[in-house]
Scaffold this motif. Sequence first.
Motif, short mmCIF file in Angstrom:
data_model
loop_
_atom_site.label_atom_id
_atom_site.label_comp_id
_atom_site.label_asym_id
_atom_site.label_seq_id
_atom_site.Cartn_x
_atom_site.Cartn_y
_atom_site.Cartn_z
N VAL A 1 -4.52 1.75 5.85
CA VAL A 1 -5.86 2.32 6.09
C VAL A 1 -5.79 3.67 6.79
N GLU A 2 -4.64 3.98 7.39
CA GLU A 2 -4.50 5.30 8.01
C GLU A 2 -4.37 6.40 6.97
N ALA A 3 -3.98 6.03 5.77
CA ALA A 3 -3.69 7.04 4.75
C ALA A 3 -4.96 7.68 4.22
N ARG A 4 -4.81 8.87 3.70
CA ARG A 4 -5.92 9.53 3.05
C ARG A 4 -6.23 8.81 1.74
N LYS A 5 -7.42 9.05 1.24
CA LYS A 5 -7.86 8.38 0.03
C LYS A 5 -6.93 8.63 -1.15
N ASP A 6 -6.34 9.81 -1.24
CA ASP A 6 -5.50 10.08 -2.41
C ASP A 6 -4.26 9.21 -2.41
N THR A 7 -3.84 8.76 -1.25
CA THR A 7 -2.69 7.89 -1.19
C THR A 7 -3.05 6.52 -1.73
N THR A 8 -4.20 6.03 -1.28
CA THR A 8 -4.59 4.71 -1.72
C THR A 8 -4.91 4.70 -3.21
N VAL A 9 -5.39 5.80 -3.73
CA VAL A 9 -5.75 5.83 -5.14
C VAL A 9 -4.52 5.96 -6.03
N LEU B 1 -0.54 -7.37 3.61
CA LEU B 1 -0.33 -8.10 4.86
C LEU B 1 -1.35 -7.65 5.89
N LYS B 2 -2.10 -8.60 6.45
CA LYS B 2 -3.09 -8.27 7.47
C LYS B 2 -2.67 -8.88 8.80
N GLY B 3 -2.89 -8.19 9.91
CA GLY B 3 -2.60 -8.78 11.21
C GLY B 3 -2.43 -7.76 12.30
N PRO B 4 -2.45 -8.20 13.56
CA PRO B 4 -2.38 -7.28 14.70
C PRO B 4 -0.98 -6.67 14.83
N ALA C 1 3.87 -3.59 -1.59
CA ALA C 1 3.25 -4.32 -0.49
C ALA C 1 2.66 -3.32 0.47
N MET C 2 1.61 -3.75 1.17
CA MET C 2 1.07 -2.85 2.18
C MET C 2 0.49 -3.68 3.30
N SER C 3 0.32 -3.06 4.47
CA SER C 3 -0.19 -3.80 5.62
C SER C 3 -1.31 -3.03 6.30
N TYR C 4 -2.13 -3.73 7.02
CA TYR C 4 -3.04 -3.07 7.96
C TYR C 4 -3.53 -4.07 8.98
N ASN C 5 -4.13 -3.51 10.03
CA ASN C 5 -4.64 -4.31 11.13
C ASN C 5 -6.15 -4.35 11.05
N PRO C 6 -6.75 -5.47 10.60
CA PRO C 6 -8.21 -5.50 10.40
C PRO C 6 -8.96 -5.19 11.68
N GLY C 7 -8.35 -5.47 12.83
CA GLY C 7 -9.00 -5.19 14.10
C GLY C 7 -9.31 -3.72 14.30
N GLY D 1 2.62 -5.70 16.15
CA GLY D 1 3.69 -6.39 16.87
C GLY D 1 3.75 -7.88 16.67
N CYS D 2 3.10 -8.41 15.60
CA CYS D 2 3.13 -9.86 15.39
C CYS D 2 4.19 -10.25 14.36
N GLY D 3 4.90 -9.28 13.79
CA GLY D 3 6.01 -9.65 12.93
C GLY D 3 5.88 -9.27 11.46
N LYS D 4 4.91 -8.44 11.10
CA LYS D 4 4.75 -8.08 9.70
C LYS D 4 5.97 -7.30 9.17
N THR D 5 6.44 -6.36 9.97
CA THR D 5 7.59 -5.58 9.54
C THR D 5 8.83 -6.47 9.40
N ARG D 6 9.02 -7.36 10.37
CA ARG D 6 10.15 -8.28 10.32
C ARG D 6 10.06 -9.19 9.09
N PHE D 7 8.84 -9.64 8.79
CA PHE D 7 8.62 -10.46 7.59
C PHE D 7 9.06 -9.71 6.34
N MET D 8 8.70 -8.43 6.24
CA MET D 8 9.07 -7.67 5.05
C MET D 8 10.59 -7.51 4.97
N GLU D 9 11.25 -7.35 6.12
CA GLU D 9 12.71 -7.24 6.09
C GLU D 9 13.33 -8.56 5.63
N HIS D 10 12.71 -9.64 6.09
CA HIS D 10 13.20 -10.96 5.69
C HIS D 10 13.02 -11.17 4.18
#
Lengths: 270, 270, 270, 270, 270, 270
Positions: free
Chosen positions: C112-120, C41-44, C150-156, C46-55
């Motif tokens: 993207v905040e995670a260290r590389k070992d998490t993503t790997v 999930l990509k997006g700024p 699933a995972m999310s980040y803010n491309p901005g 507070g736009c609803g990504k977390t709510r979407f996942m709960e839904h």
Amino acid sequence: MEARVFKPESYLIENEPYYEPIGAEIEIFEAAYHNQLPVLLKGPTGCGKTRFMEHIAWRLKRPLITVSCHDDLTASDLVGRFLISGGNTVWVDGPLARAVRHGGICYLDEIVEARKDTTVVIHPLADDRRVLPIEKLGELLVGPPEFCLAMSYNPGYQSVLKDLKQSTRQRFVALEFDYPAPDLEAKIVHNETGIEGGISEKLVKFAQMTRNLKGNGLEEGASTRLLVHAAKLIMSGVNANIACRSAIAQALTDDDEMLAAIYELSASLF
Amino acid sequence: MEARVFKPESYLIENEPYYEPIGAEIEIFEAAYHNQLPVLLKGPTGCGKTRFMEHIAWRLKRPLITVSCHDDLTASDLVGRFLISGGNTVWVDGPLARAVRHGGICYLDEIVEARKDTTVVIHPLADDRRVLPIEKLGELLVGPPEFCLAMSYNPGYQSVLKDLKQSTRQRFVALEFDYPAPDLEAKIVHNETGIEGGISEKLVKFAQMTRNLKGNGLEEGASTRLLVHAAKLIMSGVNANIACRSAIAQALTDDDEMLAAIYELSASLF
Amino acid sequence: MEARVFKPESYLIENEPYYEPIGAEIEIFEAAYHNQLPVLLKGPTGCGKTRFMEHIAWRLKRPLITVSCHDDLTASDLVGRFLISGGNTVWVDGPLARAVRHGGICYLDEIVEARKDTTVVIHPLADDRRVLPIEKLGELLVGPPEFCLAMSYNPGYQSVLKDLKQSTRQRFVALEFDYPAPDLEAKIVHNETGIEGGISEKLVKFAQMTRNLKGNGLEEGASTRLLVHAAKLIMSGVNANIACRSAIAQALTDDDEMLAAIYELSASLF
Amino acid sequence: MEARVFKPESYLIENEPYYEPIGAEIEIFEAAYHNQLPVLLKGPTGCGKTRFMEHIAWRLKRPLITVSCHDDLTASDLVGRFLISGGNTVWVDGPLARAVRHGGICYLDEIVEARKDTTVVIHPLADDRRVLPIEKLGELLVGPPEFCLAMSYNPGYQSVLKDLKQSTRQRFVALEFDYPAPDLEAKIVHNETGIEGGISEKLVKFAQMTRNLKGNGLEEGASTRLLVHAAKLIMSGVNANIACRSAIAQALTDDDEMLAAIYELSASLF
Amino acid sequence: MEARVFKPESYLIENEPYYEPIGAEIEIFEAAYHNQLPVLLKGPTGCGKTRFMEHIAWRLKRPLITVSCHDDLTASDLVGRFLISGGNTVWVDGPLARAVRHGGICYLDEIVEARKDTTVVIHPLADDRRVLPIEKLGELLVGPPEFCLAMSYNPGYQSVLKDLKQSTRQRFVALEFDYPAPDLEAKIVHNETGIEGGISEKLVKFAQMTRNLKGNGLEEGASTRLLVHAAKLIMSGVNANIACRSAIAQALTDDDEMLAAIYELSASLF
Amino acid sequence: MEARVFKPESYLIENEPYYEPIGAEIEIFEAAYHNQLPVLLKGPTGCGKTRFMEHIAWRLKRPLITVSCHDDLTASDLVGRFLISGGNTVWVDGPLARAVRHGGICYLDEIVEARKDTTVVIHPLADDRRVLPIEKLGELLVGPPEFCLAMSYNPGYQSVLKDLKQSTRQRFVALEFDYPAPDLEAKIVHNETGIEGGISEKLVKFAQMTRNLKGNGLEEGASTRLLVHAAKLIMSGVNANIACRSAIAQALTDDDEMLAAIYELSASLF
């Protein structure tokens, strides 16, 4: 299909490892050994330093305890640490303490990769005190005359950050290694793989071409080891050009233009 | 709904994994394997390196133990560590020791991501010594002939900091991988998803367009894997353009202009 | 007055979380889920990504296990670790292993905040192997069909240092999120707080003004969440302008001139 | 002469802490509290943020659990950890978990000093989920309505490296603090120390002079706290000029020229 | 063939270590010792600082506890730590606490290599308090009059990062060391190896030539220690030129041109 | 010959430490102490800050617990930690908690050397809350009136990286220290060593000459402590010029030209 398991200090090399001397290196190492001086091996990767050490260990009939150095190698990795067993802590010697305690040869491969604490821990072992303080045990080990310290590095890789300090260097007798002369190298490739002389000579010629590219796009030329790899693939039925690509060219570089140039060199020979 | 649980060394691949060879890679890998030489796989993400290793493991009937390398992978993560159990410490082999001990294939994925100590720990396994010193046990494991070491990386990502040292590279037979030729790639997409030939060809055409953008705003083009993703979404009833956006375009980049350009490419095809 | 305590894998969302779709995101997520493809999930903010996942978790009737990623998140934090209890070590699954083992949805927020070992560590879970090696247990978990990553980040926010590697991205189906259209957003603010339509429309207008300042002094415009905050303060009797200052302006920036400009915008509306 | 010892969650403030409001801060905080929104306090050092929180905790009759943030504050420091006791591990809540579990106010002082993992650990607590995942326990704590999260920072110190991420900021209602108006500040100094009005006014005048030097050689002007210090020394019989030097000038700067200038300012007043 | 093992605090040097004084260093050290002042030895590598300390320890009849400092030496390495044994923790003194407790000489070799916490831990020992706080024990050790603190470093290596702080330096009486005068040095080489006078004089002449190259391509000239190494190889039958190459030239530098120049120098002498 | 061992909190200074006041420092410290304000000592190394603290501790009849700060000093080092003993964990107070608990004086020497977490841990102790949260115990210590916090640093060394934050500084009453006036300094040297007045005056003159060189090649001039060292060596029979070289010049600098200049200065006096 299971691995065989040994204690490093009782793993004596039984059969003479094949080694072709390129100068006075055996004589000097033995003189240093008998004067209880530590030895430093310098030279490029794959030119035979490790094989030399195996040969020396066989000659001197001492166990060879090798440590591949790296950034994260701690002094404890070398000296030893406590492990918990049955509710008690048990001391386990690291490879350096193991070599000192049992009068073996400790060989620190690529020493410049090690952190400073590793290089410093060998200082009292590498001058005429020949002692290893094991601070966690509150012990001083005094090395027996049979104990020998050797280390290697590749001066070509030496960066400012990974330089050997003068206070470390100036404790060692230093031996310089290089690729063998062409005839000798072809003989080595033949002896190691059984490949016919004509091909081993071509492989050596090919290696020399790549060595001339060192500094002109290649970080390093093909080592003797890579020639042995190619020869083995060829002996297994792989086409010589394909073997040179996989075992030599692709092992040397990822650069597309460089690879094309090297492919042409091999195509001109095979 | 619960996960199935296996021991890595007894997890043999039972059914032939679908793999279409793109050159002599199977022959060379088998020659290297029988000469006990380690193998290095080079190529971009998603082009089939992992699938190739699964295919090889199936051919050689050896367990495949894969390690995804990363910055924080320590030598202990590979070799093993002591854990406390019932007041005693119990040694637990890491994946590398596990592969050596049981004669499996150890595959280090994205090796350049690993710290230097990881790459160095494999040195004595990757030359003709084929030994793994387990310093915490005071043991030397000598690899059985069935043991095989393989590793992969993507030369396109190689930075100065994350370069493979020559002393590491020059121990491996290297295989270069790339995306399959268009016909072959379309066949693969069809075989993996059951999608009709026309669409899989369009998807391959679309992938090639993105691959041409590599270096012109895209870090990497669409991999075969992404084509399979898009085809699966389409098979589930998602509109082809929307599938291309979600499974391919958005997976490739976050750049708005680039995305618009890629959307146009997909719109011109579907 | 005490907190309620749950096991994450048995914390099913019982009531439908309020979510207004902005495109085909629900359809695509469900197609990916049934094809066992992971979703990004990509997006700024507070736009609803977390709510979407709960839904989505509510729709799919699976437990949602969320991990807020950060610099210091280790692979062990995700996979699990041994803890000592009664003299023995007991394995405790981390949130990722917990989700794999029980067929839940693992949602890695701000990956993207995670260290590389998490993503790997997620790589073998995020391709068709769908396995999680737990090296400390010497176990391979094979994810059941219900498991979803699933995972999310803010491309901005993406910087060079904190970029998602292509070898990670190209394993995911990607969904783009953005702020809802004005009417929809006003409806959301009203539904979440009960505030009258006129004010929620003004709040949306105000938010849009701040979004236009993005890149001109503001790092980010006001999110839908901030509008909800302001509406709640107003519903509690706080003056609308003061609510906009505290809940929106001061939450966006510390820059005095920027704040003065934003205060004027709110004063022009309320 | 021994220290008194308390459990943080049962340390209720019994007497009303003296606090003079400078705007609507009490009203806004209470509205945020009753809407279960977290609060962010912004303002320079020593202007009364901590006192405000003590006052609020007294008004709301909740325990106040304060954490001084710093570079090395880990998520475990906030959430809790296992400690070994009698051979078993015992979980000890960190201050954040303690506040969630018992419905207290958790106040993170100087949050921008914290590492990213600290700021991220509060994310699920700072939106409408109000949950704290305790991964080591495999538990989710759902905060009771009485739980409140507050944090502070000084925007004047904010550097690029130590900036609050938008995804963090945009979860909080923000309150701006500053030094009180002169009359109010003189009243505060008098009330805190009992010093006569004439001197407290002079001290405030002196403070304002130093605040004008902010950015012209002084990093920060004298805070209200420093005026209280000086007044206390004077009440103990220290000469007013000497008190201003030790309690104010020397506390502000080490620069000799700056100190000489400030000494002149104080000499002109006393 | 096994190592001998000692307790450091009871390892008294029994035979007078051969040492030729080059100035008033013995007198000053003894005056500092009897006034309970700590001593700092400055000078290049291999000029005899370690031998001097062994000589002093022999004169003062105190055990000499030497610590080779390095980047990773922690305060705990010096002061001590708890180890677990039989379910209890047992305190093990580090070398510094060991020397304080038993009135020995603690010699910190290459102190500038140590981390700051090491240099700071000695502060209360290096002024007239002469105390060592052992915080983990909650103990203060007050050094007996026999305790002595000495440390060394090579000012030639001092970098900005690895500078001794004034607050450290200004606690020590400092002694400067340098290579001995030619006659004295030749005498030392002869006494240490038994080599005939003519050769030891040539070796000293050779060393001086290399010392003149310091700063002109050589980081450091040949130390007295290297002359002893070369003499030992020669005594073992190695050709003098080859001995100079291995024991001196190769130990000094890796630079090919420099090596050629130094080889010419040795060829001109032997 | 064995060290004496004390508990820090019961180590009261019995005999009045010799201290010559240079201004109102004793009066101000006592006023701050009785108002429960923390104190900051500023000044160059070796000018008497430590002696002043010993004198104050003796006057106030409180134990003095000193911590030499450094880069690696953690909050746990100050506050305390759990240690395992007999299978249980036992809490051991760090020096700061020890001082709070027993109403002692905690003196943090060279506080700017400490990591940020150390400076932040003292914040709640250094304002009117006077509390020390011990998070690992889940305890709040409220300091008794006798508890006092003091810290020191040398403003001359302050770098941007190692600056005291305003939020820390503005909690302290600050005292500035400097070298004593010449007459007083000569008197101090005489009183500390018994050396005759003529020589102590020359030593002070010599020190002043070096202090004039500060910033012109010397980082710092000779401290009073160094004069005491030189006087002690002279009293032990060392020649005055040699004593000045070893105890003063060599302790100040390694620069050869600077040393020559300083030697001339001492030669002109003795």
